[in-house]
Each structure stands twice: as C-alpha cells, then as structure tokens.
Design an enzyme around this catalytic site. Structure first.
Site, PDB file in Angstrom:
ATOM      1  N   GLU A 103     -48.509  99.818 -24.815  1.00 53.06           N
ATOM      2  CA  GLU A 103     -49.853  99.719 -25.419  1.00 53.06           C
ATOM      3  C   GLU A 103     -50.743  98.795 -24.594  1.00 53.06           C
ATOM      4  O   GLU A 103     -50.253  97.890 -23.908  1.00 53.06           O
ATOM      5  CB  GLU A 103     -49.737  99.131 -26.831  1.00 53.06           C
ATOM      6  CG  GLU A 103     -49.766 100.160 -27.942  1.00 53.06           C
ATOM      7  CD  GLU A 103     -51.157 100.759 -28.177  1.00 53.06           C
ATOM      8  OE1 GLU A 103     -52.022 100.698 -27.279  1.00 53.06           O
ATOM      9  OE2 GLU A 103     -51.384 101.300 -29.265  1.00 53.06           O
ATOM     10  N   ASP A 104     -52.029  99.024 -24.706  1.00 51.02           N
ATOM     11  CA  ASP A 104     -52.988  98.134 -24.060  1.00 51.02           C
ATOM     12  C   ASP A 104     -53.266  96.912 -24.939  1.00 51.02           C
ATOM     13  O   ASP A 104     -53.224  95.777 -24.480  1.00 51.02           O
ATOM     14  CB  ASP A 104     -54.298  98.877 -23.739  1.00 51.02           C
ATOM     15  CG  ASP A 104     -54.797  99.722 -24.919  1.00 51.02           C
ATOM     16  OD1 ASP A 104     -54.077  99.814 -25.942  1.00 51.02           O
ATOM     17  OD2 ASP A 104     -55.896 100.277 -24.821  1.00 51.02           O
ATOM     18  N   ASP A 107     -54.520  95.104 -32.321  1.00 51.21           N
ATOM     19  CA  ASP A 107     -55.456  94.329 -33.137  1.00 51.21           C
ATOM     20  C   ASP A 107     -54.825  94.150 -34.509  1.00 51.21           C
ATOM     21  O   ASP A 107     -54.090  93.198 -34.744  1.00 51.21           O
ATOM     22  CB  ASP A 107     -56.808  95.051 -33.183  1.00 51.21           C
ATOM     23  CG  ASP A 107     -57.853  94.292 -33.974  1.00 51.21           C
ATOM     24  OD1 ASP A 107     -57.567  93.164 -34.403  1.00 51.21           O
ATOM     25  OD2 ASP A 107     -58.950  94.826 -34.191  1.00 51.21           O
ATOM     26  N   PHE A 156     -64.090  91.268 -28.844  1.00 48.60           N
ATOM     27  CA  PHE A 156     -64.026  92.632 -28.321  1.00 48.60           C
ATOM     28  C   PHE A 156     -63.972  92.577 -26.796  1.00 48.60           C
ATOM     29  O   PHE A 156     -64.861  92.014 -26.159  1.00 48.60           O
ATOM     30  CB  PHE A 156     -65.234  93.448 -28.794  1.00 48.60           C
ATOM     31  CG  PHE A 156     -65.112  94.897 -28.443  1.00 48.60           C
ATOM     32  CD1 PHE A 156     -64.347  95.748 -29.227  1.00 48.60           C
ATOM     33  CD2 PHE A 156     -65.724  95.401 -27.310  1.00 48.60           C
ATOM     34  CE1 PHE A 156     -64.209  97.094 -28.894  1.00 48.60           C
ATOM     35  CE2 PHE A 156     -65.592  96.748 -26.970  1.00 48.60           C
ATOM     36  CZ  PHE A 156     -64.835  97.588 -27.758  1.00 48.60           C
ATOM     37  N   ARG A 169     -63.351 101.453 -18.722  1.00 50.45           N
ATOM     38  CA  ARG A 169     -61.898 101.595 -18.599  1.00 50.45           C
ATOM     39  C   ARG A 169     -61.455 101.333 -17.163  1.00 50.45           C
ATOM     40  O   ARG A 169     -60.330 100.906 -16.919  1.00 50.45           O
ATOM     41  CB  ARG A 169     -61.453 103.013 -18.989  1.00 50.45           C
ATOM     42  CG  ARG A 169     -61.638 103.356 -20.458  1.00 50.45           C
ATOM     43  CD  ARG A 169     -60.893 104.651 -20.769  1.00 50.45           C
ATOM     44  NE  ARG A 169     -61.310 105.265 -22.018  1.00 50.45           N
ATOM     45  CZ  ARG A 169     -60.812 104.970 -23.217  1.00 50.45           C
ATOM     46  NH1 ARG A 169     -59.898 104.037 -23.331  1.00 50.45           N
ATOM     47  NH2 ARG A 169     -61.228 105.593 -24.293  1.00 50.45           N
TER      48      ARG A 169
HETATM   49  P1  5GP Z   1     -55.158  98.461 -34.407  1.00 51.02           P
HETATM   50  O1  5GP Z   1     -54.528  99.620 -35.103  1.00 51.02           O
HETATM   51  O2  5GP Z   1     -54.132  97.558 -33.732  1.00 51.02           O
HETATM   52  O3  5GP Z   1     -56.091  97.694 -35.288  1.00 51.02           O
HETATM   53  O4  5GP Z   1     -56.101  99.081 -33.323  1.00 51.02           O
HETATM   54  C1  5GP Z   1     -55.785  99.076 -31.998  1.00 51.02           C
HETATM   55  C2  5GP Z   1     -56.779  99.931 -31.246  1.00 51.02           C
HETATM   56  O5  5GP Z   1     -58.127  99.468 -31.496  1.00 51.02           O
HETATM   57  C3  5GP Z   1     -56.561  99.791 -29.758  1.00 51.02           C
HETATM   58  O6  5GP Z   1     -55.657 100.751 -29.267  1.00 51.02           O
HETATM   59  C4  5GP Z   1     -57.961  99.970 -29.220  1.00 51.02           C
HETATM   60  O7  5GP Z   1     -58.236 101.332 -29.078  1.00 51.02           O
HETATM   61  C5  5GP Z   1     -58.856  99.420 -30.321  1.00 51.02           C
HETATM   62  N1  5GP Z   1     -59.208  98.006 -30.046  1.00 51.02           N
HETATM   63  C6  5GP Z   1     -58.832  96.916 -30.743  1.00 51.02           C
HETATM   64  N2  5GP Z   1     -59.368  95.809 -30.218  1.00 51.02           N
HETATM   65  C7  5GP Z   1     -60.110  96.213 -29.158  1.00 51.02           C
HETATM   66  C8  5GP Z   1     -60.905  95.511 -28.186  1.00 51.02           C
HETATM   67  O8  5GP Z   1     -61.062  94.284 -28.174  1.00 51.02           O
HETATM   68  N3  5GP Z   1     -61.500  96.275 -27.236  1.00 51.02           N
HETATM   69  C9  5GP Z   1     -61.375  97.626 -27.186  1.00 51.02           C
HETATM   70  N4  5GP Z   1     -62.009  98.264 -26.194  1.00 51.02           N
HETATM   71  N5  5GP Z   1     -60.640  98.322 -28.090  1.00 51.02           N
HETATM   72  C10 5GP Z   1     -60.001  97.613 -29.052  1.00 51.02           C
END
Ligand code: 5GP
Length: 184
Positions: A103-104, A107, A156, A169
């Site tokens: 994963e990148d 959150d 963010f 990206r």
């Molecule tokens: P989660 O299910 O963990 O809340 O959401 C994760 C997804 O939200 C990540 O895969 C990404 O697509 C998006 N996301 C969460 N935080 C960020 C951020 O700081 N920047 C960006 N570009 N995407 C984020």
C-alpha cells in the site's frame, strides 16, 4: 523554473526521493528475512501503490509474484466508509499463498481491513500489510500492519503514487500542496 513545473505546486516536501528509496530498501530487507524459505505473492492496491510496488519489488533479491486489486470505497466527504466495490479483482488463486499487500498510505484503514478479511476468507496461508505511509488515525485499525515505512502527520499528501484529482502521482517525493492548487 518553468511555471508548469510540477514541484511549483508543493508547499513542502515531507519525504525526499532519497528518504523514500532508503526506506524501501529497509522494508525489502525485513520482508526477505521474514519470508525466507517461503513463497511470496505481492498484492498492490491500484492506483496509488504503483510506485511503491515497482521500487519495492525490485528491491527484493528473491522471487516474488505480483498481482493487483482496485476498489473504490463509498465514503462521506474525504473519509472512506469501509464499504467497498471491487473494480479489479486478483488474477491469482490465493489458496495457501503468503500474501503481502503493498500500500501507499493508510489513513483510517477501513478499506484495507475489508481487503485483509476478504483475502483471508479466500484461504490464503497468510495475509500481511506493507505500507509506505501511515497516518495517526490508522492506530485504531483492527488489523495489525506489519511493515510501515513512515508515520506521518494527519495532512493531505501527494506524490510517489498519491494523487490530487489524478495529478502529482509522478512526483518522486512526497509533499503537501500549496494553497493555490486548491483555489485555482
Ligand atoms: P483509508 O481507507 O485508509 O481511510 O483510505 C486510504 C486511501 O485514502 C488511500 O489509499 C488513498 O487513496 C486515500 N488517502 C488517504 N490519505 C491520503 C493523502 O494524504 N493523500 C492522498 N493523495 N490520498 C490519501
């Protein structure tokens, strides 16, 4: 500098290319130790994890297969809800396989928790997570994350696979966006 230059849209660089690459080598070394003698299937989550996967997989000196999933989560506002629609499923039968999700960023981890449960229910021998970035909210996740690159503040960020409206990206670093990007 060319006003169209992508880095002009950044407020601050949070992680440089060098910091990211050296962390990826560390993560790969840890994974090689832990999976010594075991087969390994890397599962990347599209689209954000493309850059991490490309560098992480090449940092491994062992065999590892790669597959991809894509899903969208229905959320209110900017936060995900954990309710998931699969856009692209695995091509691989993961029965008995050691799966490492790449994963990148995590959150809330809601969608990722769903993915872990989903992969476990398909009979994988093991399912672990490797993420480059983790935000504070992820501490509340029910599933544990075995490999974490950087714990970052609740801001963010873009770059290195992470987008804002499908842009940024292709930045080599990770950073925050300047206010003009949001107001333009
Ligand atoms: P989660 O299910 O963990 O809340 O959401 C994760 C997804 O939200 C990540 O895969 C990404 O697509 C998006 N996301 C969460 N935080 C960020 C951020 O700081 N920047 C960006 N570009 N995407 C984020």
């Amino acid at each position: 500098m060319d006003p169209e230059h992508i880095s002009q849209d950044l407020k601050a660089v949070l992680l440089t290319e060098e910091e990211i690459q050296s962390k990826i080598l560390e993560l790969a070394a840890a994974v090689e130790r832990d999976y010594d003698g075991k087969e390994l299937l890397l599962v990347g989550v599209l689209k954000g994890a493309v850059m991490v996967m490309a560098d992480f997989a090449r940092a491994l000196t062992r065999h590892a297969e790669m597959d991809w999933v894509a899903y969208s989560s229905y959320g209110s506002g900017t936060r995900s809800s954990g309710v998931v629609r699969i856009l692209k499923d695995l091509d691989t039968d993961i029965t008995g396989r050691n799966v490492l999700i790449v994963e990148d960023i995590i959150d809330t981890g809601l969608t990722l928790s769903w993915l872990v449960a989903n992969l476990r229910s398909r009979g994988a021998a093991s399912v672990e997570i490797c993420t480059l970035l983790r935000k504070p909210e992820a501490a509340k996740m029910a599933v544990s994350v075995k490999y974490v690159g950087f714990d970052i503040p609740d801001e963010f960020v873009v770059g290195y696979g992470l987008d804002h409206a499908e842009r940024y990206r292709n930045l080599r670093c990770v950073g925050t966006l300047a206010p003009h990007v949001y107001s333009d």
